[in-house]
Design an enzyme around this catalytic site. Structure first.
Site, PDB file in Angstrom:
ATOM      1  N   VAL A 126       0.833  -1.215   0.000  1.00  0.00           N
ATOM      2  CA  VAL A 126       0.000   0.000   0.000  1.00  0.00           C
ATOM      3  C   VAL A 126       0.860   1.254   0.000  1.00  0.00           C
ATOM      4  O   VAL A 126       0.631   2.180  -0.787  1.00  0.00           O
ATOM      5  CB  VAL A 126      -0.971   0.002   1.197  1.00  0.00           C
ATOM      6  CG1 VAL A 126      -1.735   1.333   1.262  1.00  0.00           C
ATOM      7  CG2 VAL A 126      -1.950  -1.152   1.097  1.00  0.00           C
ATOM      8  N   ALA A 130       0.817  -5.377  10.136  1.00  0.00           N
ATOM      9  CA  ALA A 130       0.627  -6.730   9.616  1.00  0.00           C
ATOM     10  C   ALA A 130      -0.477  -6.724   8.567  1.00  0.00           C
ATOM     11  O   ALA A 130      -1.494  -6.053   8.732  1.00  0.00           O
ATOM     12  CB  ALA A 130       0.258  -7.677  10.754  1.00  0.00           C
ATOM     13  N   ARG A 171     -10.376  -8.293   8.876  1.00  0.00           N
ATOM     14  CA  ARG A 171      -9.591  -7.123   9.286  1.00  0.00           C
ATOM     15  C   ARG A 171      -9.493  -7.033  10.808  1.00  0.00           C
ATOM     16  O   ARG A 171      -8.491  -6.592  11.355  1.00  0.00           O
ATOM     17  CB  ARG A 171     -10.218  -5.855   8.696  1.00  0.00           C
ATOM     18  CG  ARG A 171     -10.191  -5.820   7.160  1.00  0.00           C
ATOM     19  CD  ARG A 171     -10.939  -4.612   6.619  1.00  0.00           C
ATOM     20  NE  ARG A 171     -10.918  -4.583   5.154  1.00  0.00           N
ATOM     21  CZ  ARG A 171     -11.876  -5.076   4.383  1.00  0.00           C
ATOM     22  NH1 ARG A 171     -12.923  -5.688   4.933  1.00  0.00           N
ATOM     23  NH2 ARG A 171     -11.799  -4.982   3.073  1.00  0.00           N
ATOM     24  N   SER A 198       4.017   2.457  19.041  1.00  0.00           N
ATOM     25  CA  SER A 198       5.412   2.827  18.827  1.00  0.00           C
ATOM     26  C   SER A 198       5.537   3.881  17.724  1.00  0.00           C
ATOM     27  O   SER A 198       6.213   4.895  17.895  1.00  0.00           O
ATOM     28  CB  SER A 198       6.226   1.582  18.471  1.00  0.00           C
ATOM     29  OG  SER A 198       7.545   1.923  18.105  1.00  0.00           O
ATOM     30  N   THR A 236      -3.925   1.472   7.661  1.00  0.00           N
ATOM     31  CA  THR A 236      -3.717   0.089   8.116  1.00  0.00           C
ATOM     32  C   THR A 236      -4.992  -0.476   8.743  1.00  0.00           C
ATOM     33  O   THR A 236      -5.709   0.230   9.455  1.00  0.00           O
ATOM     34  CB  THR A 236      -2.574   0.044   9.138  1.00  0.00           C
ATOM     35  OG1 THR A 236      -1.432   0.698   8.598  1.00  0.00           O
ATOM     36  CG2 THR A 236      -2.217  -1.386   9.511  1.00  0.00           C
ATOM     37  N   PRO A 289      -7.229  -3.086  11.277  1.00  0.00           N
ATOM     38  CA  PRO A 289      -8.570  -2.561  11.062  1.00  0.00           C
ATOM     39  C   PRO A 289      -8.577  -1.035  11.207  1.00  0.00           C
ATOM     40  O   PRO A 289      -8.306  -0.503  12.288  1.00  0.00           O
ATOM     41  CB  PRO A 289      -9.411  -3.231  12.137  1.00  0.00           C
ATOM     42  CG  PRO A 289      -8.438  -3.536  13.229  1.00  0.00           C
ATOM     43  CD  PRO A 289      -7.114  -3.785  12.577  1.00  0.00           C
ATOM     44  N   SER A 334      -8.873   6.019   6.596  1.00  0.00           N
ATOM     45  CA  SER A 334      -9.361   5.932   5.217  1.00  0.00           C
ATOM     46  C   SER A 334     -10.793   5.412   5.155  1.00  0.00           C
ATOM     47  O   SER A 334     -11.472   5.572   4.130  1.00  0.00           O
ATOM     48  CB  SER A 334      -8.441   5.045   4.375  1.00  0.00           C
ATOM     49  OG  SER A 334      -8.301   3.762   4.953  1.00  0.00           O
ATOM     50  N   ASP A 388     -14.507   1.214  -0.188  1.00  0.00           N
ATOM     51  CA  ASP A 388     -15.769   0.487  -0.326  1.00  0.00           C
ATOM     52  C   ASP A 388     -16.764   1.305  -1.152  1.00  0.00           C
ATOM     53  O   ASP A 388     -17.473   0.765  -2.003  1.00  0.00           O
ATOM     54  CB  ASP A 388     -16.366   0.190   1.049  1.00  0.00           C
ATOM     55  CG  ASP A 388     -15.343  -0.411   1.981  1.00  0.00           C
ATOM     56  OD1 ASP A 388     -15.155  -1.630   1.962  1.00  0.00           O
ATOM     57  OD2 ASP A 388     -14.709   0.361   2.721  1.00  0.00           O
ATOM     58  N   ARG A 423     -15.722   1.080  -4.757  1.00  0.00           N
ATOM     59  CA  ARG A 423     -16.120  -0.214  -5.315  1.00  0.00           C
ATOM     60  C   ARG A 423     -17.622  -0.243  -5.599  1.00  0.00           C
ATOM     61  O   ARG A 423     -18.079  -0.755  -6.633  1.00  0.00           O
ATOM     62  CB  ARG A 423     -15.756  -1.331  -4.330  1.00  0.00           C
ATOM     63  CG  ARG A 423     -14.268  -1.598  -4.210  1.00  0.00           C
ATOM     64  CD  ARG A 423     -13.947  -2.488  -3.016  1.00  0.00           C
ATOM     65  NE  ARG A 423     -12.542  -2.916  -3.029  1.00  0.00           N
ATOM     66  CZ  ARG A 423     -11.878  -3.349  -1.967  1.00  0.00           C
ATOM     67  NH1 ARG A 423     -12.501  -3.408  -0.785  1.00  0.00           N
ATOM     68  NH2 ARG A 423     -10.619  -3.716  -2.052  1.00  0.00           N
ATOM     69  N   HIS A 451     -15.040  -0.437   8.051  1.00  0.00           N
ATOM     70  CA  HIS A 451     -14.412  -0.914   6.824  1.00  0.00           C
ATOM     71  C   HIS A 451     -14.170  -2.406   7.030  1.00  0.00           C
ATOM     72  O   HIS A 451     -13.108  -2.846   7.467  1.00  0.00           O
ATOM     73  CB  HIS A 451     -13.099  -0.172   6.574  1.00  0.00           C
ATOM     74  CG  HIS A 451     -12.312  -0.724   5.412  1.00  0.00           C
ATOM     75  ND1 HIS A 451     -12.868  -0.919   4.172  1.00  0.00           N
ATOM     76  CD2 HIS A 451     -11.016  -1.129   5.314  1.00  0.00           C
ATOM     77  CE1 HIS A 451     -11.943  -1.405   3.355  1.00  0.00           C
ATOM     78  NE2 HIS A 451     -10.815  -1.550   4.031  1.00  0.00           N
ATOM     79  N   THR A 494      -4.496  -6.217  -1.447  1.00  0.00           N
ATOM     80  CA  THR A 494      -5.136  -5.142  -2.201  1.00  0.00           C
ATOM     81  C   THR A 494      -4.311  -3.879  -1.958  1.00  0.00           C
ATOM     82  O   THR A 494      -3.961  -3.584  -0.814  1.00  0.00           O
ATOM     83  CB  THR A 494      -6.583  -4.895  -1.743  1.00  0.00           C
ATOM     84  OG1 THR A 494      -6.573  -4.340  -0.431  1.00  0.00           O
ATOM     85  CG2 THR A 494      -7.382  -6.178  -1.734  1.00  0.00           C
TER      86      THR A 494
END
Length: 318
Positions: free
Chosen positions: A18, A84, A92, A105, A123, A125, A147, A152, A155, A179, A234
């Site tokens: 991303v 991650a 998510r 951190s 990032t 969730p 975001s 969504d 889309r 999301h 994605t």
């Protein structure tokens, strides 16, 4: 790109799929004067900066370098894409605890630099990590933006455009909520041009049916799972969505975008980051737009909020 005679700087934290796609999209759309890349993998970040710089002769003369957290001090926007990734079969929400630790951190290092700009969180969730970023940073809520459901919503509009054979820019509708798996389509306010979708279907697609629309929403909600199964991640579309959000801030556009922001009574919800239409400008989130939801949509939005609140408990009480 100087807005008001000020050199603009965007810092990208996390140069995985991303982050690197966002950086590439950012220079292609001539958005900022300076871009700083930060990642634990410093060699890769240096390589990304070199590679992007070699494309400058073909585009806008953005100054790009692999930096560190001290570079956040003069940044207008810090975009966090680190953490991650969602694996095949994971939701998510499965990522909460490990990414929350990473964010504590990261946000601490950014704030230690003297950063006074705006955070954009991508990032997953995303709703919970945007909330965590707000808590960890101590910044005003309007300067921490997730975001949310911008992807969504994109889309949703794309698939409706395909279904009706209409330019996607003339599809007006929103996906709201988490999301993730509890998001919802706002059919009651979805329009093709200025015509309500149900009325448009009656006039111009008489063979269409509600089941078709329901299937479109399922494909929107589950799109990430299908893409991850096929290619592992994605990143292109969300990167472009992040650029759209960045431009709305740097250009002071007052654009309405379905971002994740803190609700303080809107929609009957409080102390929760969740995806809703909001006006985004140079100060971040200017205000939440409370569109009229029907009873079913309001119930689904509150269900989505309750799922998020329950999921957040391992990190902090809300």
């Amino acid at each position: 790109m100087e807005y008001g005679n000020k050199t603009t700087r965007v810092v990208v934290i996390g140069t995985g799929f991303v982050g690197s796609s966002y950086a590439f999209s950012l220079i292609n759309q001539n958005v900022t004067d300076e871009m700083v890349l930060i990642d634990l993998n410093k060699e890769k970040t240096e390589g990304d900066a070199m590679d992007l710089n070699h494309g400058i002769p073909f585009g806008y003369p953005t100054k790009i370098w692999a930096g560190d957290y001290s570079d956040c001090k003069d940044a207008d926007i810090v975009v966090i894409t680190a953490g991650a990734n969602q694996k095949p079969g994971e939701t998510r929400l499965d990522l909460i605890e490990k990414n929350a630790k990473i964010f504590k951190s990261i946000v601490g290092h950014v704030m230690d630099s003297g950063f006074k700009g705006i955070f954009i969180v991508a990032t997953n969730p995303v709703d919970i990590l945007a909330h965590a970023t707000w808590k960890y940073s101590g910044l005003p809520m309007e300067r921490v933006i997730g975001s949310g459901t911008i992807l969504d919503t994109a889309r949703f509009r794309f698939l409706l455009g395909q279904y009706f054979d209409i330019d996607v820019r003339n599809i007006h509708g929103y996906i709201m909520g988490e999301h993730g798996d509890t998001e919802l389509p706002v059919w009651s306010q979805t329009r093709i041009g200025s015509e309500h979708i149900k009325r448009y279907m009656e006039k111009y697609k008489p063979d269409g049916k509600q089941e078709d629309l329901d299937e479109i929403f399922v494909n929107v909600r589950d799109a990430a799972y299908h893409i991850i199964e096929r290619k592992g991640a994605t990143h292109y579309a969300i990167a472009m969505g992040l650029v759209r959000l960045t431009k709305a801030i740097l250009r002071n556009e007052s654009s309405i975008l379905t971002v994740s922001t803190l609700l303080k009574g809107e929609y009957g919800l409080d102390d929760l980051y969740i995806g809703v239409p909001a006006v985004v400008c140079k100060n971040g989130v200017d205000r939440v737009i409370e569109i009229d939801l029907d009873d079913s949509e309001m119930e689904k939005l509150h269900h989505s909020a309750n799922v998020l609140k329950e999921a957040m408990k391992p990190i902090f009480e809300v």
